[in-house]
Enzyme design. Sequence first.
Site, mmCIF file in Angstrom:
data_model
loop_
_atom_site.group_PDB
_atom_site.id
_atom_site.type_symbol
_atom_site.label_atom_id
_atom_site.label_comp_id
_atom_site.label_asym_id
_atom_site.label_seq_id
_atom_site.Cartn_x
_atom_site.Cartn_y
_atom_site.Cartn_z
ATOM 1 N N ARG A 213 0.853 -1.187 0.000
ATOM 2 C CA ARG A 213 0.000 0.000 0.000
ATOM 3 C C ARG A 213 0.889 1.237 0.000
ATOM 4 O O ARG A 213 1.890 1.296 0.712
ATOM 5 C CB ARG A 213 -0.922 0.027 1.239
ATOM 6 N N ASP B 134 4.553 -0.471 -6.912
ATOM 7 C CA ASP B 134 3.310 -0.820 -7.610
ATOM 8 C C ASP B 134 2.148 -0.046 -6.993
ATOM 9 O O ASP B 134 1.020 -0.125 -7.491
ATOM 10 C CB ASP B 134 3.054 -2.330 -7.503
ATOM 11 N N GLU C 266 -2.371 7.455 -4.991
ATOM 12 C CA GLU C 266 -2.701 6.829 -6.282
ATOM 13 C C GLU C 266 -4.172 6.993 -6.676
ATOM 14 O O GLU C 266 -4.519 6.915 -7.856
ATOM 15 C CB GLU C 266 -2.339 5.341 -6.268
ATOM 16 N N HIS D 227 -0.479 -0.267 -9.772
ATOM 17 C CA HIS D 227 -1.229 -1.222 -8.930
ATOM 18 C C HIS D 227 -1.689 -2.429 -9.764
ATOM 19 O O HIS D 227 -2.864 -2.780 -9.769
ATOM 20 C CB HIS D 227 -2.427 -0.520 -8.265
HETATM 21 P P1 NAI Z 1 -1.733 -11.227 4.878
HETATM 22 O O1 NAI Z 1 -2.814 -10.750 5.773
HETATM 23 O O2 NAI Z 1 -1.698 -12.668 4.484
HETATM 24 O O3 NAI Z 1 -0.314 -10.879 5.535
HETATM 25 C C1 NAI Z 1 -0.007 -9.651 6.100
HETATM 26 C C2 NAI Z 1 1.086 -9.918 7.119
HETATM 27 O O4 NAI Z 1 1.553 -8.658 7.591
HETATM 28 C C3 NAI Z 1 0.605 -10.718 8.328
HETATM 29 O O5 NAI Z 1 1.436 -11.847 8.543
HETATM 30 C C4 NAI Z 1 0.709 -9.728 9.466
HETATM 31 O O6 NAI Z 1 1.036 -10.332 10.717
HETATM 32 C C5 NAI Z 1 1.823 -8.842 8.972
HETATM 33 N N1 NAI Z 1 1.923 -7.561 9.650
HETATM 34 C C6 NAI Z 1 0.938 -6.825 10.221
HETATM 35 N N2 NAI Z 1 1.470 -5.719 10.770
HETATM 36 C C7 NAI Z 1 2.792 -5.776 10.551
HETATM 37 C C8 NAI Z 1 3.888 -4.921 10.880
HETATM 38 N N3 NAI Z 1 3.699 -3.794 11.563
HETATM 39 N N4 NAI Z 1 5.124 -5.290 10.496
HETATM 40 C C9 NAI Z 1 5.320 -6.428 9.802
HETATM 41 N N5 NAI Z 1 4.337 -7.274 9.461
HETATM 42 C C10 NAI Z 1 3.081 -6.931 9.825
HETATM 43 O O7 NAI Z 1 -1.780 -10.297 3.591
HETATM 44 P P2 NAI Z 1 -1.224 -10.622 2.125
HETATM 45 O O8 NAI Z 1 -2.285 -11.298 1.336
HETATM 46 O O9 NAI Z 1 0.106 -11.218 2.220
HETATM 47 O O10 NAI Z 1 -1.127 -9.129 1.546
HETATM 48 C C11 NAI Z 1 -0.162 -8.198 1.999
HETATM 49 C C12 NAI Z 1 -0.541 -6.828 1.473
HETATM 50 O O11 NAI Z 1 -0.375 -6.810 0.053
HETATM 51 C C13 NAI Z 1 -2.040 -6.500 1.662
HETATM 52 O O12 NAI Z 1 -2.256 -5.947 2.921
HETATM 53 C C14 NAI Z 1 -2.327 -5.542 0.554
HETATM 54 O O13 NAI Z 1 -2.155 -4.229 1.056
HETATM 55 C C15 NAI Z 1 -1.229 -5.831 -0.488
HETATM 56 N N6 NAI Z 1 -1.761 -6.306 -1.755
HETATM 57 C C16 NAI Z 1 -1.386 -5.645 -2.903
HETATM 58 C C17 NAI Z 1 -1.826 -6.068 -4.131
HETATM 59 C C18 NAI Z 1 -1.407 -5.397 -5.401
HETATM 60 O O14 NAI Z 1 -2.001 -5.647 -6.463
HETATM 61 N N7 NAI Z 1 -0.390 -4.550 -5.380
HETATM 62 C C19 NAI Z 1 -2.748 -7.209 -4.244
HETATM 63 C C20 NAI Z 1 -3.019 -7.880 -2.992
HETATM 64 C C21 NAI Z 1 -2.567 -7.418 -1.794
#
Ligand code: NAI
Length: 354
Positions: A257, A281, A286, A319
């Site tokens: 993000r 990305d 954005e 994105h």
């Molecule tokens: P997820 O929920 O599986 O994993 C997120 C991880 O971040 C969790 O393990 C959580 O404990 C950890 N976390 C929370 N706070 C934290 C901190 N302060 N420091 C370090 N780690 C922390 O989410 P997923 O599916 O892996 O997605 C990650 C991010 O990717 C999403 O939140 C979304 O913003 C982004 N995303 C971007 C996309 C794109 O097209 N560019 C598409 C899909 C997701």
Amino acid sequence: MTTVAACFSRGFFQPAVYLDMMKAISFYDTKPYDRDAMLAAEGAAQMEWRFHEFRLTAETAATAAGCDAVCVFVNDRLDRGCLTRLAEAGVRHVALRCAGFNQVDLAAARELGVTVTRVPAYSPHAVAEHAVALLLTLNRKIHRAHNRVREFNFSLAGLVGFDLHGKTAGIIGTGKIGRCTAQIFRGFGCEVLAYDPFPQHDWAAGHAVRYTRFDEVLEKADILSLHLPLTPETHHLLNADTLARMKSGAYLLNTSRGKLVDTTALIGCLKGGQLGGVALDVYEEEEGIFFEDHSERGLLEDDELSRLLTFPNVLVTSHQAFLTREALGEIARVTVTNLRSHLDGLPLLEGTVL
Ligand code: NAI
């Protein structure tokens, strides 16, 4: 009997005729690829779709009148004002066709009795692979080489990159996407350091990934990749202070993000030459820029994005990390299943309700 209909509007408040108002889904920020994927999903034909190109905000929420649900993406803005208008219009379900949910005031949704669902995992591989694609492009200067050879310039001057093998990759957030990314880096022969407040020790042991403190990852990583959600705590996680503590010449990848990174501080850091490269990305501001074609206008009003685009060691995509056939298909499957179940009063898919 259910009805089949799909209509499409470009401007605001465009009138349309709907066959069965109470089964309608108002769909915002529509692009041809997500409309096609959604209509191809099993069960989609049993619903009525109102596709809008504009985004959902408090100002446009009236367009959902008569719909049971709205389907939205990352840059729709579901603040309290918007949700209140949706609830007044009779909307009972907000279906996010994405994983992140920072664009929704969940407390307000709960108070208003509006169910919010998301697609928690559609293809972590799509995002992880895009993050690494950005790094490889930037490091090996593929974009510059491609432009050169098309002008018959076969010089290699200025195209020197580095081996990923043996470098240290730092992963912040080892959820679904972070774990995939870490495994790809392990495949390149990188050492992988990771930080997550909820570490997955068994996974880490199985892939020779070492969890450590955030500060150590920040300071030791040759490549730092962000895979954590945007929350009030993670807003500007990378700021003037943390960016200054990154290794000199390190590469920063953000596919999570935009607001995780303070853009003003990042530009300062790039001007100082501290970072080797930055691949984004996502971008702090954005909304209203990404996903749209501004080329005919020929100018960007956002000065910071314009400045970022002038650095030769910055690569920006709009994105698009999620944009694979597999991911679009899975997003559509989960979204349509939940929309139908909600309409029919059936249980929603596990893990999708916020
Ligand atoms: P997820 O929920 O599986 O994993 C997120 C991880 O971040 C969790 O393990 C959580 O404990 C950890 N976390 C929370 N706070 C934290 C901190 N302060 N420091 C370090 N780690 C922390 O989410 P997923 O599916 O892996 O997605 C990650 C991010 O990717 C999403 O939140 C979304 O913003 C982004 N995303 C971007 C996309 C794109 O097209 N560019 C598409 C899909 C997701």
